[in-house]
Design a protein around this motif. Structure first.
Motif, mmCIF file in Angstrom:
data_model
loop_
_atom_site.group_PDB
_atom_site.id
_atom_site.type_symbol
_atom_site.label_atom_id
_atom_site.label_comp_id
_atom_site.label_asym_id
_atom_site.label_seq_id
_atom_site.Cartn_x
_atom_site.Cartn_y
_atom_site.Cartn_z
ATOM 1 N N ILE A 73 0.864 -1.185 0.000
ATOM 2 C CA ILE A 73 0.000 0.000 0.000
ATOM 3 C C ILE A 73 0.894 1.225 0.000
ATOM 4 N N ASP A 77 -3.165 5.392 -1.884
ATOM 5 C CA ASP A 77 -3.957 4.183 -2.113
ATOM 6 C C ASP A 77 -5.130 4.104 -1.134
ATOM 7 N N ILE A 79 -7.802 1.172 0.510
ATOM 8 C CA ILE A 79 -8.121 -0.240 0.713
ATOM 9 C C ILE A 79 -9.498 -0.341 1.350
ATOM 10 N N HIS A 149 -8.496 -2.791 -3.730
ATOM 11 C CA HIS A 149 -7.287 -1.962 -3.663
ATOM 12 C C HIS A 149 -7.329 -0.989 -4.829
ATOM 13 N N GLN A 151 -5.693 2.208 -6.712
ATOM 14 C CA GLN A 151 -4.437 2.947 -6.798
ATOM 15 C C GLN A 151 -4.359 3.658 -8.153
#
Length: 309
Positions: A73, A77, A79, A149, A151
């Motif tokens: 991570i 980012d 989560i 996730h 990103q």
């Protein structure tokens, strides 16, 4: 007048299914706190069961969710763990893990520090959990993979920056602003998995351009007596191709999906206690309250009047 697939093509009131799901869930943050780490560290969290999130503000670390490959991570980012199974969070140099119970730190508002207690942090994040006012919290779980996730998203990075600033400043109205920002983060996370990589369900269907047209119209006119033929025309597919594609991508047949969504809307309307059962029946596409009651009871396990109580 005969219904035409083009009738609503330019309407500004076309429903957005994704927005409807988020609205139906009524998400809010039950807690959010700054989490930092320095040096070599590792923490092991037991299963939590509720949706939780982590926004990386500075630095990076490793996340290892049970039954999933470890992931890195980085700053910016996001989560999301819809059910938050047990997981390990750690620096890049191995260290003996400290075991933590997430249920015991929910009400702790101070910064949580991993590793060395003093000095500038190598990693700073904002971690917390969602709670949903909807009676069907499992709706989110059914839509998303077990680990989300996100990103390399400029939109997400801007939201993360705003969340970090809001968390640090704690100005008047901060709780309301934070709740709205986390709602936006949830939408962005759901958008990110609206692809063929998502599990069968609404998000995967929305990732298919042709099915998205049909899904949007179904949500826009939930009270309309849809047929598979009409929906197939909207998707510009043959009836058989549409049926098979819908079932494969969404996980259920078109009419099963429509029934399930009608029941979800009916549950919300019943919970509000502002409309009669007959009014709700009409709102969700049933010609009579008795037909609605039969369908609702079969799906939910209790009649609408009992559910409302």
């Amino acid at each position: 007048m005969m219904w035409s697939p083009d009738l609503f093509s330019n309407s500004p009131n076309i429903s957005d299914p994704l927005s409807e799901v988020v609205r139906l869930l009524h998400p809010r943050a039950v807690f959010a706190r700054i989490i930092s780490g320095k040096g070599n560290w590792a923490v092991r969290y037991s299963e939590y069961g509720l949706p939780s999130f982590c926004i990386m503000l500075d630095g990076s670390c490793l996340l290892a969710v049970d039954c999933h490959q470890p992931i890195t991570i980085n700053a910016g980012d996001f989560i999301l763990l819809p059910t938050t199974p047990a997981f390990t969070l750690a620096s890049f140099v191995p260290a003996p893990p400290v075991y933590l119970d997430p249920n015991k730190i929910v009400n702790v508002s101070s910064e949580l520090r991993y590793g060395e207690p003093e000095g500038p942090a190598d990693m700073r994040s904002l971690g917390g959990s969602f709670v949903f006012d909807s009676p069907d919290q499992g709706l989110l779980v059914s839509l998303l993979p077990k680990v989300v996730h996100v990103q390399n998203s400029q939109r997400l990075s801007r939201l993360v920056q705003m969340v970090g600033e809001e968390s640090a400043d704690q100005k008047p109205g901060s709780e309301f602003v934070m709740s709205r920002l986390l709602e936006l983060l949830l939408v962005e996370a759901m958008r990110s998995v609206a692809t063929e990589n998502a599990p069968p369900g609404l998000l995967r269907g929305l990732g298919d351009e042709r099915l998205a047209r049909a899904l949007t119209q179904m949500h826009a006119r939930i009270n309309y007596a849809w047929s598979v033929d009409e929906l197939a025309k909207i998707a510009t597919l043959s009836r058989s191709a549409f049926f098979e594609r819908f079932r494969r991508m969404v996980g259920v047949a078109p009419m099963e999906y429509l029934l399930a969504w009608r029941i979800e809307i009916a549950k919300e309307l019943l919970s509000d206690n502002k409309l009669t059962v007959s009014e709700i029946a009409e709102r969700v596409g049933y010609g009579s309250s008795s037909a609605f009651s039969v369908a609702f009871s079969r799906y939910v396990g209790k009649p609408p009047s009992q559910f409302a109580r």
